[in-house]
Design an enzyme around this catalytic site. Structure first.
Site, PDB file in Angstrom:
ATOM      1  N   GLY A  10       0.826  -1.214   0.000  1.00 21.94           N
ATOM      2  CA  GLY A  10       0.000   0.000   0.000  1.00 21.94           C
ATOM      3  C   GLY A  10       0.848   1.246   0.000  1.00 21.94           C
ATOM      4  N   LEU A  11       1.095   1.805  -1.182  1.00 20.86           N
ATOM      5  CA  LEU A  11       2.016   2.934  -1.309  1.00 20.86           C
ATOM      6  C   LEU A  11       1.294   4.259  -1.538  1.00 20.86           C
ATOM      7  CD1 LEU A  11       4.908   1.307  -3.370  1.00 20.86           C
ATOM      8  CD2 LEU A  11       4.952   2.015  -0.961  1.00 20.86           C
ATOM      9  N   ASN A  33       2.451  -2.573  -4.438  1.00 18.10           N
ATOM     10  CA  ASN A  33       1.215  -1.836  -4.594  1.00 18.10           C
ATOM     11  C   ASN A  33       0.404  -2.486  -5.708  1.00 18.10           C
ATOM     12  OD1 ASN A  33      -0.057   0.861  -3.568  1.00 18.10           O
ATOM     13  ND2 ASN A  33      -0.399   0.901  -5.778  1.00 18.10           N
ATOM     14  N   VAL A  74      -3.695  -0.420   3.878  1.00 16.47           N
ATOM     15  CA  VAL A  74      -4.773  -0.495   2.896  1.00 16.47           C
ATOM     16  C   VAL A  74      -6.008   0.121   3.520  1.00 16.47           C
ATOM     17  CG1 VAL A  74      -6.194  -2.055   1.515  1.00 16.47           C
ATOM     18  CG2 VAL A  74      -3.794  -2.613   1.953  1.00 16.47           C
ATOM     19  N   SER A 136      -0.319   6.940  14.388  1.00 17.12           N
ATOM     20  CA  SER A 136      -0.768   8.326  14.408  1.00 17.12           C
ATOM     21  C   SER A 136       0.389   9.280  14.165  1.00 17.12           C
ATOM     22  CB  SER A 136      -1.424   8.671  15.750  1.00 17.12           C
ATOM     23  OG  SER A 136      -1.818  10.028  15.770  1.00 17.12           O
ATOM     24  N   GLY A 138       0.132  11.373  10.945  1.00 23.48           N
ATOM     25  CA  GLY A 138       0.000  11.893   9.592  1.00 23.48           C
ATOM     26  C   GLY A 138       1.243  11.631   8.755  1.00 23.48           C
ATOM     27  N   LYS A 190      -6.360   3.368  19.186  1.00 25.13           N
ATOM     28  CA  LYS A 190      -6.189   4.366  18.121  1.00 25.13           C
ATOM     29  C   LYS A 190      -7.529   5.019  17.791  1.00 25.13           C
ATOM     30  CE  LYS A 190      -4.290   6.554  14.600  1.00 25.13           C
ATOM     31  NZ  LYS A 190      -5.355   6.942  13.709  1.00 25.13           N
ATOM     32  N   HIS A 193      -8.193   7.468  20.492  1.00 23.40           N
ATOM     33  CA  HIS A 193      -7.259   8.574  20.232  1.00 23.40           C
ATOM     34  C   HIS A 193      -7.872   9.534  19.224  1.00 23.40           C
ATOM     35  CE1 HIS A 193      -4.353  10.336  17.406  1.00 23.40           C
ATOM     36  NE2 HIS A 193      -3.491  10.431  18.402  1.00 23.40           N
ATOM     37  N   ASN A 194      -8.420   8.989  18.150  1.00 25.16           N
ATOM     38  CA  ASN A 194      -9.023   9.831  17.126  1.00 25.16           C
ATOM     39  C   ASN A 194     -10.271  10.537  17.646  1.00 25.16           C
ATOM     40  OD1 ASN A 194      -7.015   8.697  15.578  1.00 25.16           O
ATOM     41  ND2 ASN A 194      -8.335   8.254  13.835  1.00 25.16           N
ATOM     42  N   GLU A 197      -9.115  13.365  19.536  1.00 29.97           N
ATOM     43  CA  GLU A 197      -8.653  14.329  18.526  1.00 29.97           C
ATOM     44  C   GLU A 197      -9.825  15.144  17.978  1.00 29.97           C
ATOM     45  OE1 GLU A 197      -7.310  13.658  13.979  1.00 29.97           O
ATOM     46  OE2 GLU A 197      -6.056  12.614  15.459  1.00 29.97           O
ATOM     47  N   TYR A 198     -10.942  14.471  17.691  1.00 30.96           N
ATOM     48  CA  TYR A 198     -12.147  15.177  17.244  1.00 30.96           C
ATOM     49  C   TYR A 198     -12.547  16.245  18.258  1.00 30.96           C
ATOM     50  CZ  TYR A 198     -13.753  12.212  13.289  1.00 30.96           C
ATOM     51  OH  TYR A 198     -13.899  11.575  12.092  1.00 30.96           O
TER      52      TYR A 198
END
Length: 484
Positions: A10-11, A33, A74, A136, A138, A190, A193-194, A197-198
């Site tokens: 997955g690139l 990929n 992916v 996490s 980005g 995770k 965590h998100n 973050e929201y």
């Protein structure tokens, strides 16, 4: 040719940056990929790197040293339905016949945890190792060092541990990665965590909205947030917000942020967090308000039409006319307090679900790995680590001595900011939900007694009495309602 230490499927942008991070730590990396040209272009764009681009999965798997370590980045589209299947399952299905006993498969995407639990059991039955890993940070984090949240058995963790520790962010020399727990624990943490973050992002946006109503320019806002980033609010999100306000639009020369459409996107992790909280009976009102705010933002056309029809405070009655210096100080306290609530709710949810699934999550260690690399990294995560590392772990983060003190010191300004916003017609759903949670949690008595009476009236649901032992239930024959 020597075999590769690590393989990635997955690139997209995250995958490419993670590969370059792994390679930079001295590991040989194989990449694959689905679109062959993407693989070729990536390898060609990085000459001299210790990379191998495979055109087929067979070639890719054959290039890896045993036990093979295959990470997938992916896009997962499987939702909360356990029967859902997606591209991750498809890739796993193609990989399994090519792998040998003891090989490790890693899912590094944002996957709903129940699918990680399922896949882990399925591959274990086939003699393969599996880890569901939250990543996490980005693009920048993937390249320079993310926070990594792997979930799975210790045997799987030990296979990938040297690579994950090498590529993760470091704080005070410690890698921002640890084995979270078994099964889907990594992906669950995770997800939460998100969710936090929201909440964090929405609270910052509400502070911005108040400042805009008070006449702050983008240049002034950049200075305010830069100053905040030097104090107790120091965090990645506060830092980048300052830089956003300072960014000029190359076409007009004005603030770029003013030209960005006020319609927010979401990938689903915040919504999953809310769904999980409802399922397990945990209140995450701040995070829920943040998710709903994004949904409401998507109704741009309806909001524009409603703005011309629904009444609100007139410009003459605009309440946000306070001295700017005083307003900044009040909003800073309101933001700090509300941010604590967002974390308190997320951590409470993690602990509740940890008990349900017997994951035995170490909240102190989780807060520690969030200190670097991840989107919600912040100064006060050290305080959270301290709170959950003591023998007398608080039932809720708000009850820790440090956070209890901050909330007590902040509440006057917190209430004043919300009052100003309400009087001015400025929506502050996350600020309000945070204060509502705080006030409800500290209330010795809530009006749920009336609610129980109502339930018993129309449905004979019974109730407990304050003057009787807990666990004894009563029903009243209420007077009949006479309808005209």
């Amino acid at each position: 040719m020597s075999k590769s230490d690590f393989g990635l499927i997955g690139l997209a942008v995250m995958g490419q940056n993670l590969v370059l991070n792994v390679e930079s730590r001295g590991f040989r990396v194989s990449v694959f990929n689905r679109t062959t040209s993407t693989t070729k272009d990536f390898v060609a764009a990085n000459p001299g790197k210790n990379l191998l681009g495979a055109e087929t999965l067979e070639e890719f798997v054959d290039s890896l040293a045993r036990p093979r370590k295959v990470m997938m980045l992916v896009q997962s589209k499987a939702g909360a339905d356990p029967a859902d299947r997606d591209a991750v399952d498809s890739v796993i299905g193609q990989l399994v016949p090519l792998l040998d006993e003891g090989d490790l498969v890693i899912d590094g995407g944002n996957t709903y945890f129940i699918h990680t639990e399922r896949r882990s059991k399925d591959l274990e039955a086939k003699g393969l190792l599996y880890i569901g890993t939250g990543v996490s940070g980005g693009e920048e984090g993937a390249r320079k060092g993310p926070a990594i949240m792997p979930g799975g058995p210790v045997s799987s963790w030990e296979v990938i541990r040297p690579i994950f520790e090498a590529i993760s962010a470091k704080v005070e020399g410690e890698p921002c990665v640890t084995l979270i727990g078994p099964g889907g624990a990594g992906h669950y943490v995770k997800m939460v965590h998100n969710g936090i973050e929201y909440g964090d992002m929405q609270l910052i946006c509400e502070a911005y909205n108040i400042f805009k109503a008070a006449g702050f320019t983008s240049a002034e806002l950049a200075e305010v947030f830069a100053r905040w980033n030097e104090g107790e609010l120091e965090s990645y999100l506060i830092q980048i917000t300052s830089k956003i306000f300072a960014q000029e639009d190359p076409e007009t020369g004005g603030p770029l942020v003013d030209l960005i459409m006020d319609r927010a996107g979401q990938k689903g992790t915040g919504r999953w967090t809310v769904m999980s909280a409802v399922e397990h009976g945990v209140v995450i009102s701040t995070i829920n308000a943040a998710v709903e705010a994004r949904v409401l933002s998507s109704l741009k056309e309806q909001r524009v039409a409603a703005s011309e029809q629904l009444a609100g405070p007139s410009n003459e009655s605009l309440a946000v006319d306070a001295d700017k210096t005083a307003l900044v100080a009040m909003v800073e306290k309101a933001l700090h307090a509300s941010k604590i609530i967002s974390y308190a709710q997320g951590l409470d949810l993690m602990q509740r679900v940890s008990a349900a699934y017997r994951w035995d999550l170490n909240v102190g260690e989780i807060a520690k790995i969030w200190r670097g690399g991840c989107i919600i990294r912040a100064r006060f995560l050290n305080r959270i680590t301290d709170a959950y590392s003591r023998s007398d772990v608080p039932a809720n983060l708000m009850l820790d001595a440090y956070f209890k003190g901050v909330l007590a010191d902040s509440q006057s300004a917190w209430r004043e900011v919300i009052c100003l916003a309400v009087k001015s017609g400025i929506p502050v759903p996350a600020f309000s939900a945070s204060l509502g949670y705080y006030d409800s949690y500290r209330a010795e008595r809530l009006p749920a007694n009336l609610l129980q009476a109502q339930r018993d009236f129309f449905g004979a649901h019974t109730y407990e009495r304050l003057d009787k032992p807990p666990g004894e239930y009563f029903h009243t024959d209420w007077p009949e309602v006479i309808e005209d």
